[in-house]
Scaffold this motif. Structure first.
Motif, mmCIF file in Angstrom:
data_model
loop_
_atom_site.group_PDB
_atom_site.id
_atom_site.type_symbol
_atom_site.label_atom_id
_atom_site.label_comp_id
_atom_site.label_asym_id
_atom_site.label_seq_id
_atom_site.Cartn_x
_atom_site.Cartn_y
_atom_site.Cartn_z
ATOM 1 N N LEU A 228 0.631 -1.176 0.231
ATOM 2 C CA LEU A 228 0.377 0.068 0.334
ATOM 3 C C LEU A 228 1.633 1.416 -0.066
ATOM 4 C CD1 LEU A 228 -2.615 1.214 0.518
ATOM 5 C CD2 LEU A 228 -2.401 1.184 2.901
ATOM 6 N N PHE A 229 2.019 1.606 0.768
ATOM 7 C CA PHE A 229 2.608 2.802 1.284
ATOM 8 C C PHE A 229 3.776 2.946 -0.197
ATOM 9 C CE2 PHE A 229 2.320 2.320 5.881
ATOM 10 C CZ PHE A 229 2.015 2.746 5.712
ATOM 11 N N LYS A 230 4.355 1.610 -0.875
ATOM 12 C CA LYS A 230 4.402 1.959 -1.891
ATOM 13 C C LYS A 230 3.977 1.802 -3.325
ATOM 14 C CE LYS A 230 8.938 -0.075 -4.044
ATOM 15 N NZ LYS A 230 9.977 -0.014 -2.795
ATOM 16 N N TRP A 231 2.275 1.622 -3.129
ATOM 17 C CA TRP A 231 1.811 1.550 -4.712
ATOM 18 C C TRP A 231 1.298 3.312 -4.566
ATOM 19 C CZ3 TRP A 231 -3.999 2.372 -3.746
ATOM 20 C CH2 TRP A 231 -4.756 2.392 -4.728
ATOM 21 N N VAL B 141 3.912 7.072 -0.497
ATOM 22 C CA VAL B 141 3.781 7.978 0.554
ATOM 23 C C VAL B 141 5.389 7.469 1.118
ATOM 24 C CG1 VAL B 141 3.282 7.314 3.370
ATOM 25 C CG2 VAL B 141 1.459 7.439 1.394
ATOM 26 N N LEU B 142 5.592 6.353 1.221
ATOM 27 C CA LEU B 142 7.098 5.840 2.374
ATOM 28 C C LEU B 142 8.500 6.624 0.467
ATOM 29 C CD1 LEU B 142 6.905 3.061 3.960
ATOM 30 C CD2 LEU B 142 6.601 5.726 4.551
ATOM 31 N N LYS B 143 7.970 7.725 -0.182
ATOM 32 C CA LYS B 143 8.991 8.073 -1.253
ATOM 33 C C LYS B 143 9.709 8.832 -0.359
ATOM 34 C CE LYS B 143 7.120 8.210 -5.349
ATOM 35 N NZ LYS B 143 7.039 8.455 -6.773
#
Lengths: 203, 182
Positions: A194-197, A200-202
């Protein structure tokens, strides 16, 4: 932003130990069955990581690289054992909840990882900021995982014995797989995806 | 080889030894200050469990790994620790006996069963089934006893029931032998 704040903030999201560095996945999977465990684990990691970062940063100028890993491990193992004994004597309830996972902090890669990657190359104050930031990042990740697992796996929302609410259907028929090991993998995998998609964590 | 070189080459070993020595001393110190407290807590825990099981308890004795429970100098029961082989490791259970054939109650002291499944052996819903149960009936229904297993945790449930029954039988034998002898 001051250096201290910068070192602190990076652990929260940009280099979140669990969700970005993918360190400490073993405890993250093992203790994230309930919010109690997640918070208790965070306390243990806080003490150990803070202690090891301070000691290792203070010793960094004279620890020879050839024996640095054994030295770090001995220091970390000692801190973990001290925490384990102190919890056993003064916080028996928490010690009971954490059980085997408390001594297992010693193999938590976050602790050795920060010793090796940060504390052994940086001054004490910045290492303290790093330890605090990493611990809060660890806590955020664990809380997210354990919240989902506890809700789906037990249907109850309670923290340290204080009951907040029960989910209507789930509390009588909980999806037990979520508090079992496979559920840990499922939740952490889905969260990472989810975070990758969403980016958010970029970095 | 000049002395400085020898020292330089031995330094990693010396430092590691020193670190280990310091850590060991620290651990010995922390261990010695926490041990009495940890032991006191254990005793307190057992005492709390015993008086929870036998509300009339005024004192207890501990001999041959069996607690004899007294109320005003009258023996009202026995208690002992049974160890079951659960799904995740050993399950330690405190078992109270009203008399040689009847269980007073059980309390799970410690376990490492699966959270949410096997860990429910600690709940009253499960342990309550043992209250006032005959020792012979302490087995799962499918094994011919009176205990309903926890859904999804048959192994943990069976471990508890079997440990209670088997250990109770052993302890009763010990008690009878010692009574005959004494």
């Amino acid at each position: 932003m001051g250096k201290f704040a910068q070192e602190f903030a990076k652990g929260l999201i940009i280099t979140n130990p669990v969700l970005v560095l993918l360190l400490g996945l073993c405890p993250a999977l093992a203790v994230s069955t309930s919010i109690d465990n997640a918070l208790g684990m965070t306390l243990a990691v806080l003490i150990v990581l803070l202690g090891s970062n301070i000691i290792i940063a203070a010793m960094r100028n004279f620890v020879p690289s050839i024996t640095r890993i054994p030295i770090f491990i001995v220091i970390i193992a000692t801190l973990v054992t001290v925490v384990n004994l102190l919890f056993h004597a003064y916080l028996p309830d928490l010690h009971e909840t954490l059980g085997i996972y408390l001594p297992l902090v010693v193999v938590n890669c976050i602790v050795l990882g920060r010793a090796e990657a940060f504390a052994s190359k940086n001054p004490v104050v910045r290492s303290i900021a790093d330890a605090l930031g990493m611990t809060v990042g660890f806590m955020l990740a664990l809380l997210m995982i354990s919240l989902i697992r506890q809700m789906l796996g037990t249907g109850e929302m309670s923290v340290f014995g204080v009951h907040f609410f029960s989910l209507p259907v789930l509390s009588s028929r909980p999806v037990a797989i979520f508090i079992l090991p496979p559920g840990g993998f499922l939740v952490i995998g889905l969260l990472l995806g989810l975070f990758k998609w969403t980016g958010v964590l970029k970095r | 080889m000049p002395a400085k070189d020898v020292f330089g080459r031995a330094f990693p070993v010396i430092l590691l030894t020193a670190v280990v020595a310091i850590c060991v001393s620290l651990l010995t110190y922390v261990g010695s200050i926490t041990l009495p407290r940890i032991e006191a807590l254990e005793v307190q825990k057992i005492q709390g469990m015993l008086s929870g099981m036998f509300p009339d308890m005024s004192r207890y004795t501990f001999e041959d790994e069996i607690y004899a429970i007294y109320s005003d100098e009258v023996r009202i029961g026995y208690a002992f620790v049974a160890v079951g082989k659960g799904y995740g490791g050993a399950i330690n259970i405190l078992v109270g006996l009203e008399d040689e054939a009847t269980i007073k109650g059980i309390t799970v002291i410690s376990h490492t069963e699966t959270p949410g499944l096997g860990s429910r052996i600690t709940e009253d819903l499960f342990t309550g089934q043992f209250v006032r149960l005959s020792v012979d009936d302490a087995a799962l229904r499918r094994d011919g006893g009176q205990i309903d297993a926890i859904t999804g945790a048959t192994i943990s449930s069976r471990a508890v029931a079997d440990a209670v029954r088997i250990t109770a039988m052993e302890k009763v034998k010990v008690l009878e032998d010692s009574e005959e002898g004494g």
